[in-house]
Design an enzyme around this catalytic site. Structure first.
Site, mmCIF file in Angstrom:
data_model
loop_
_atom_site.group_PDB
_atom_site.id
_atom_site.type_symbol
_atom_site.label_atom_id
_atom_site.label_comp_id
_atom_site.label_asym_id
_atom_site.label_seq_id
_atom_site.Cartn_x
_atom_site.Cartn_y
_atom_site.Cartn_z
ATOM 1 N N HIS A 473 0.794 -1.238 0.000
ATOM 2 C CA HIS A 473 0.000 0.000 0.000
ATOM 3 C C HIS A 473 0.823 1.282 0.000
ATOM 4 O O HIS A 473 0.332 2.335 -0.414
ATOM 5 C CB HIS A 473 -0.937 0.001 1.214
ATOM 6 C CG HIS A 473 -2.213 0.745 0.989
ATOM 7 N ND1 HIS A 473 -2.286 1.918 0.259
ATOM 8 C CD2 HIS A 473 -3.478 0.487 1.390
ATOM 9 C CE1 HIS A 473 -3.538 2.330 0.235
ATOM 10 N NE2 HIS A 473 -4.276 1.497 0.908
ATOM 11 N N TYR A 589 -14.930 5.449 8.399
ATOM 12 C CA TYR A 589 -13.901 5.933 7.465
ATOM 13 C C TYR A 589 -14.319 5.548 6.056
ATOM 14 O O TYR A 589 -14.545 4.376 5.756
ATOM 15 C CB TYR A 589 -12.573 5.265 7.824
ATOM 16 C CG TYR A 589 -11.359 5.695 7.033
ATOM 17 C CD1 TYR A 589 -10.327 6.391 7.648
ATOM 18 C CD2 TYR A 589 -11.206 5.373 5.693
ATOM 19 C CE1 TYR A 589 -9.186 6.768 6.945
ATOM 20 C CE2 TYR A 589 -10.083 5.744 4.974
ATOM 21 C CZ TYR A 589 -9.072 6.435 5.609
ATOM 22 O OH TYR A 589 -7.957 6.792 4.909
ATOM 23 N N THR A 602 -4.986 10.458 -0.486
ATOM 24 C CA THR A 602 -6.345 10.193 -0.006
ATOM 25 C C THR A 602 -6.745 11.183 1.079
ATOM 26 O O THR A 602 -5.924 11.875 1.654
ATOM 27 C CB THR A 602 -6.455 8.772 0.579
ATOM 28 O OG1 THR A 602 -5.551 8.650 1.682
ATOM 29 C CG2 THR A 602 -6.144 7.726 -0.465
#
Length: 773
Positions: A473, A589, A602
């Protein structure tokens, strides 16, 4: 061995007559082709650097400007207002040019300067235009005259045929919101989650922060935003990803699935050959910057492309305190894992990429190889699945030299990592729940030692031909991997295709050297660390409760008929499902993106709002009428869309507070408010997977080629992780994760509540779940 023989360019023996030197022509040919390939890439990068550097102008526009200037000079018109004459007088001091030469050089220099000035003017104008985001807040389906004029201006200054990185220097910087605005939005987001006394206490902490420490920390953030390209991204990558000391597997990495229903071939080696070739075609387009930048608003507004840079030839390197990302400019091989063995596969032969049938041949050679794993080799990748500190120490102690270093370099510098999985996975109509759940868990963690979790991505090919991907990630977010994945699936099925017998098209090539085994010398001490890492990773993997399912009662087609944002619809369904499941609300979230800004990544949309809670409570209250529930739903939906737009346009809550917290740590000052905010758990973490970023085939005409999407593990030990993808008009795929060790969560139970919530909400509009049929 044939491959060892071809790797030697010069062979020599000592004879009574002296040294006998023999040249290997094949090896010299490969050296020549390798050098030619390298210089081609350098030239392409140089050319693309020039084209991108002068965008939104073009190199040919320089000639137009210079010719225009020279033409006016010969017509006895001075377009420079005396500047050309000054340049001429300056050149006159050299005494080495004729009058005519000085005249021409002066005109060329002025024309070049004018051209550069025009470039900067166009670029700055475009940046100013792209800083306007009012179009996002307009009512859906309605466009004001001002927005139309703005769109026309953006297109005018955007140039023609942009390359992948053409807009980078024209994108605006992420703005720093005002402290009081962020604090106010934060308080609004937690109001429905706190008791009145707790909320009053938090309000007092927030007001104190906004009036005292906040402005001091904000000053440093402002300074960073002027100096750095993006005031969030580098700290986000460093502190959220690279400094995490826990396992990447489940906690950070995420996965992508194959088509839901379609399986082009059952031959494992053939599917690997086509899809690996498709990935390499994508990499070639990426290297040449031939991929089109993603544009919103009718192909007008560009998104940042920076995250594409580290997609290939990248690996995360463990460290005791923090990891690093290692990226090499080029890699000519991949590493393939099969039955506990590691193979190095070269991607080029005779100066070209291996074709699909040739890659299938190489993969089949690996599948047919009867050799056994070396001591410690089979479960080596478990080091990347466990905690980071033991892996970092082990790497330094046992992989810093010799054959271990060479083999580890081969893995970490490979274009990407490939696993030939020994299991069969995918959707089975006779057992849809168990088949998709097992497929998801296999992609998320596998057996904990058959994916290299540190690589930018591990490409997985199952025994029955199904494929998938596990992605690290830190280097990029899911939409970037999703773009690659769409390209691979579409290219595999619609461009490359297969023969009737399931093999790749084309012919085999016996002259290609077979893959080579990587050699390891792993001592017993290292094997003990591997076993320890595997044990902890297995506990984590076995604790994941996963439920993946297709929801086909209706899709975004029917949701749009109800004049509602599909994302808002699903998010409110998740709030309703969570309340049904847990009997309470929680901090939620939802990931959104900030790629409207340079190097944006993000932002968080806090989907649990006062308005969403009012709607959910109305749905649970039998005294409420359908009209009252629908009215509250529309209010909550509009609030969610507004929050999403704020997040996308740089006015989110969480990244700003995170950066303020980082500054406070650097200054060694404590903030009770920030400390409490950043310690709050996200018990419901959600994300929508984007679809059809690359328009490679018509989903409406090929309805069976629907994507399964992808998912991730639970963020909180006592919470849920939910990923969803809106496929076509009539399908939504959900991926729900939680932990067996938590007695309060159950992924399948949540899935049932989610199905019911979707059905209950669509009924508010007078539609039934089979209305589309």
């Amino acid at each position: 061995m044939a491959e060892a023989h071809q790797a030697v360019a010069f062979q020599f023996t000592v004879t009574p007559d002296g040294i006998d030197l023999r040249l290997s022509h094949e090896a010299l040919k490969q050296i020549y082709l390798s050098g030619l390939h390298s210089w081609k890439k350098k030239f392409i990068r140089f050319k693309n650097g020039i084209i991108t550097g002068v965008y939104p102008a073009s190199p040919s526009s320089w000639l137009i400007v210079v010719v225009g200037v020279m033409s006016t000079m010969y017509a006895k018109i001075d377009p420079s207002l005396g500047i050309i004459a000054k340049i001429n007088r300056t050149l006159d001091t050299t005494g080495s040019m004729s009058s005519q030469t000085k005249h021409v050089v002066s005109g060329v220099l002025f024309g070049t300067g004018l051209w550069v000035a025009l470039i900067f003017t166009m670029r700055y104008s475009l940046k100013v235009l792209l800083s306007y985001h009012g179009w996002m807040f307009a009512e859906h389906g309605k466009m004001s005259r001002a927005t139309k004029v703005w769109m026309g201006m953006v297109k005018l200054f955007s140039g023609r045929k942009p390359m992948l990185y053409s807009f980078q220097t024209s994108l605006p910087r992420l703005p720093v919101p005002a402290v009081r605005d962020t604090v106010s939005r934060y308080l609004d987001s937690v109001k429905p989650l706190m008791k009145e006394a707790d909320f009053k206490r938090m309000t007092a902490l927030a007001e104190d922060f906004a009036g005292s420490l906040g402005p001091k920390l904000q000053w440093y953030l402002k300074l960073k935003s002027w100096w750095a390209t993006n005031y969030v991204s580098d700290w986000w990558e460093e502190y959220i990803y690279l400094r995490g000391r826990g396992p990447l597997m489940v906690n950070s990495n995420y996965y992508a699935m194959d088509f839901l229903y379609v399986l082009p071939t059952h031959i494992q080696a053939a599917r690997a050959g086509n899809t690996i070739h498709a990935i390499l075609l994508y990499r070639r387009q990426l290297d040449r910057e031939e991929l089109k930048p993603i544009l919103l608003m009718g192909s007008t507004v560009p998104l940042c492309s920076a995250q594409w840079e580290r997609m290939f030839n990248t690996s995360r390197i463990p460290g005791e305190e923090t990891d690093t990302i290692q990226h090499v400019r080029d890699s000519r091989h991949i590493v393939v894992f099969h039955k506990g063995r590691y193979f190095k596969v070269w991607l080029y032969h005779d100066g070209r990429l291996l074709r699909p049938r040739e890659l299938e041949q190489q993969i089949q050679r690996i599948l047919d190889d009867p050799s056994e794993p070396q001591a410690g080799e089979a479960k080596l990748a478990a080091l990347t699945a466990g905690d980071r500190v033991p892996w970092a120490r082990c790497r330094q102690a046992y992989f810093a030299s010799g054959k271990n270093k060479q083999s580890l370099d081969a893995v970490e510098k490979a274009a990407f990592f490939v696993t030939l999985d020994e299991t069969e996975q995918g959707y089975r109509k006779e057992d849809p729940d168990a088949s998709l759940d097992n497929y998801a868990k296999s992609l998320l963690h596998g057996r904990c030692f058959d994916r290299w979790f540190d690589k930018s991505f591990t490409f997985i090919v199952f025994k029955n031909g199904k494929i998938g991907m596990n992605a690290e990630h830190s280097w990029a977010d899911a939409p970037i991997v999703g773009h690659l994945w769409e390209y691979v699936l579409a290219t595999d099925s619609f461009q490359l295709g297969y023969l009737e017998d399931g093999h790749c098209k084309g012919d085999t090539n016996p002259s290609i050297p077979p893959p080579t085994r990587l050699q390891w010398d792993i001592p017993e001490e290292c094997q003990e660390v591997i076993e320890t890492s595997l044990s902890s990773a297995s506990l984590l993997a076995n604790d994941v409760d996963f439920h993946s399912f297709p929801f086909d009662a209706f899709g975004k087609g029917l949701i749009k008929k109800s004049r509602t944002s599909p994302d808002a619809f699903v998010q409110l369904a998740l709030q309703l499902a969570h309340y049904k499941d847990m009997g309470k609300f929680c901090l939620t979230y939802e990931a959104s993106m900030t790629r409207l800004f340079r190097e944006g990544r993000t932002e968080t949309v806090r989907s649990c709002t006062v308005e969403s809670c009012d709607f959910v409570l109305a749905m649970a209250d039998p005294s409420q009428t359908m009209e009252q529930r629908l009215r509250l739903f529309k209010i909550a939906s509009e609030k969610h869309q507004h929050m999403y737009r704020l997040a996308m346009t740089g006015a989110g809550i969480d990244r700003h507070l995170f950066c303020l917290y980082v500054v406070s740590k650097y200054l060694a000052v404590e903030s009770p408010f920030l400390k409490e905010v950043l310690s709050e758990p996200w018990r419901l973490s959600t994300s929508q997977t984007p679809l059809q970023q690359a328009e490679l085939f018509d989903l409406e005409k090929n309805t069976e080629y629907v994507s399964s999407g992808g998912g991730f593990g639970p963020v909180a030990d006592d919470g849920y992780g939910v990923s969803y993808i809106l496929v076509g008009e009539n399908l939504i795929n959900f991926h729900i994760s939680s932990k067996f060790s938590c007695p309060d969560t159950d992924s399948h139970r949540f899935g049932k509540h989610l199905r019911q919530a979707m059905t209950d909400i669509i009924a508010l509009f007078g539609f039934s779940s089979n209305s589309r049929k």
